[in-house]
Design a protein around this motif. Structure first.
Motif, mmCIF file in Angstrom:
data_model
loop_
_atom_site.group_PDB
_atom_site.id
_atom_site.type_symbol
_atom_site.label_atom_id
_atom_site.label_comp_id
_atom_site.label_asym_id
_atom_site.label_seq_id
_atom_site.Cartn_x
_atom_site.Cartn_y
_atom_site.Cartn_z
ATOM 1 N N ALA A 13 0.831 -1.200 0.000
ATOM 2 C CA ALA A 13 0.000 0.000 0.000
ATOM 3 C C ALA A 13 0.871 1.257 0.000
ATOM 4 O O ALA A 13 0.600 2.206 -0.748
ATOM 5 N N THR A 16 2.689 1.573 -3.594
ATOM 6 C CA THR A 16 1.817 1.995 -4.699
ATOM 7 C C THR A 16 1.287 3.412 -4.483
ATOM 8 O O THR A 16 1.198 4.194 -5.431
ATOM 9 N N THR A 17 0.970 3.746 -3.242
ATOM 10 C CA THR A 17 0.478 5.100 -2.956
ATOM 11 C C THR A 17 1.586 6.130 -3.149
ATOM 12 O O THR A 17 1.344 7.213 -3.697
ATOM 13 N N SER A 20 2.101 6.616 -6.917
ATOM 14 C CA SER A 20 1.040 7.421 -7.538
ATOM 15 C C SER A 20 1.146 8.879 -7.108
ATOM 16 O O SER A 20 0.921 9.780 -7.922
ATOM 17 N N LEU A 62 -1.059 1.069 -9.946
ATOM 18 C CA LEU A 62 -0.957 2.114 -8.928
ATOM 19 C C LEU A 62 -2.327 2.645 -8.543
ATOM 20 O O LEU A 62 -2.660 2.777 -7.366
ATOM 21 N N SER A 66 -3.290 0.910 -5.019
ATOM 22 C CA SER A 66 -3.235 1.716 -3.797
ATOM 23 C C SER A 66 -4.488 1.506 -2.953
ATOM 24 O O SER A 66 -4.412 1.316 -1.743
ATOM 25 N N THR A 70 -4.416 -0.853 0.444
ATOM 26 C CA THR A 70 -4.707 -0.128 1.688
ATOM 27 C C THR A 70 -5.912 -0.740 2.396
ATOM 28 O O THR A 70 -5.911 -0.870 3.630
ATOM 29 N N TYR A 97 -6.927 8.544 0.227
ATOM 30 C CA TYR A 97 -6.813 7.991 -1.122
ATOM 31 C C TYR A 97 -8.172 7.913 -1.815
ATOM 32 O O TYR A 97 -8.268 8.131 -3.021
ATOM 33 N N ASN A 149 -2.835 12.702 -2.081
ATOM 34 C CA ASN A 149 -2.097 11.452 -2.277
ATOM 35 C C ASN A 149 -0.801 11.448 -1.469
ATOM 36 O O ASN A 149 -0.433 10.424 -0.877
ATOM 37 N N PHE A 153 0.231 8.866 1.482
ATOM 38 C CA PHE A 153 1.542 8.205 1.527
ATOM 39 C C PHE A 153 2.218 8.430 2.880
ATOM 40 O O PHE A 153 2.755 7.491 3.476
#
Length: 164
Positions: A13, A16-17, A20, A62, A66, A70, A97, A149, A153
């Motif tokens: 998570a 990918t977060t 992005s 992504l 995400s 998550t 997100y 975003n 993160f």
């Protein structure tokens, strides 16, 4: 075994977060300012090509990864739930997100679709009007989703620190 799954999904998570967030940040500080320096026809053609190129498996990994990672990370943390755990930070990241997805799907994608619709006008005034309807709102909302975003993160990174 649960601990390994919790950690793996939280890392996925976060990764990918973070990627992005970096993509949106790249648009905010390089792509859009670069395109802003072009004439109207080049701007419209450039954005159209970017909007087509970005629809690929890596981006979808992504974009949807995400969210899914998550959710999985939060669900796997439920057995250890508590305010001293990673769960509240993971849930905060999930909320942030989801806000990114709402902005993207309700503002950026419709603007992309409107830019893509039909042939680009031939008249200079029509090109300028099309660009004006797109550029400022798209850039503003991209900055908003970039901040959201990046905050998601940061929450996930902190969740990794808080995981027991």
């Amino acid at each position: 075994m649960l601990r390994e799954f919790q950690t793996a999904t939280l890392i996925a998570a976060t990764l990918t977060t973070g990627l992005s967030a970096g993509l949106y940040y790249g648009f905010a500080c390089a792509v859009m300012p670069g395109l802003a320096r072009t004439e109207d026809r080049s701007f419209i053609q450039g954005m159209r090509r970017i909007n087509t190129a970005i629809l690929n498996g890596w981006f979808m990994l992504l974009f949807l990864g995400s969210l899914l990672f998550t959710i999985a990370a939060a669900a796997l943390q439920l057995p250890d739930a508590g305010w001293g755990t990673a769960l509240p930070w993971t849930v905060a990241a999930l909320v942030l997100y989801v806000a990114v997805l709402v902005v993207t799907m309700s503002v950026n994608v419709p603007l992309n679709n409107a830019l893509e619709a039909g042939d680009p006008p031939d008249a200079s005034a029509e090109l300028t009007a099309l660009r004006a309807r797109f550029e400022s709102p798209w850039t503003r909302w991209n900055l908003i989703r970039t901040v959201l975003n990046a905050a998601a993160f940061a929450c996930l990174a902190w969740a990794l620190m808080r995981q027991r």
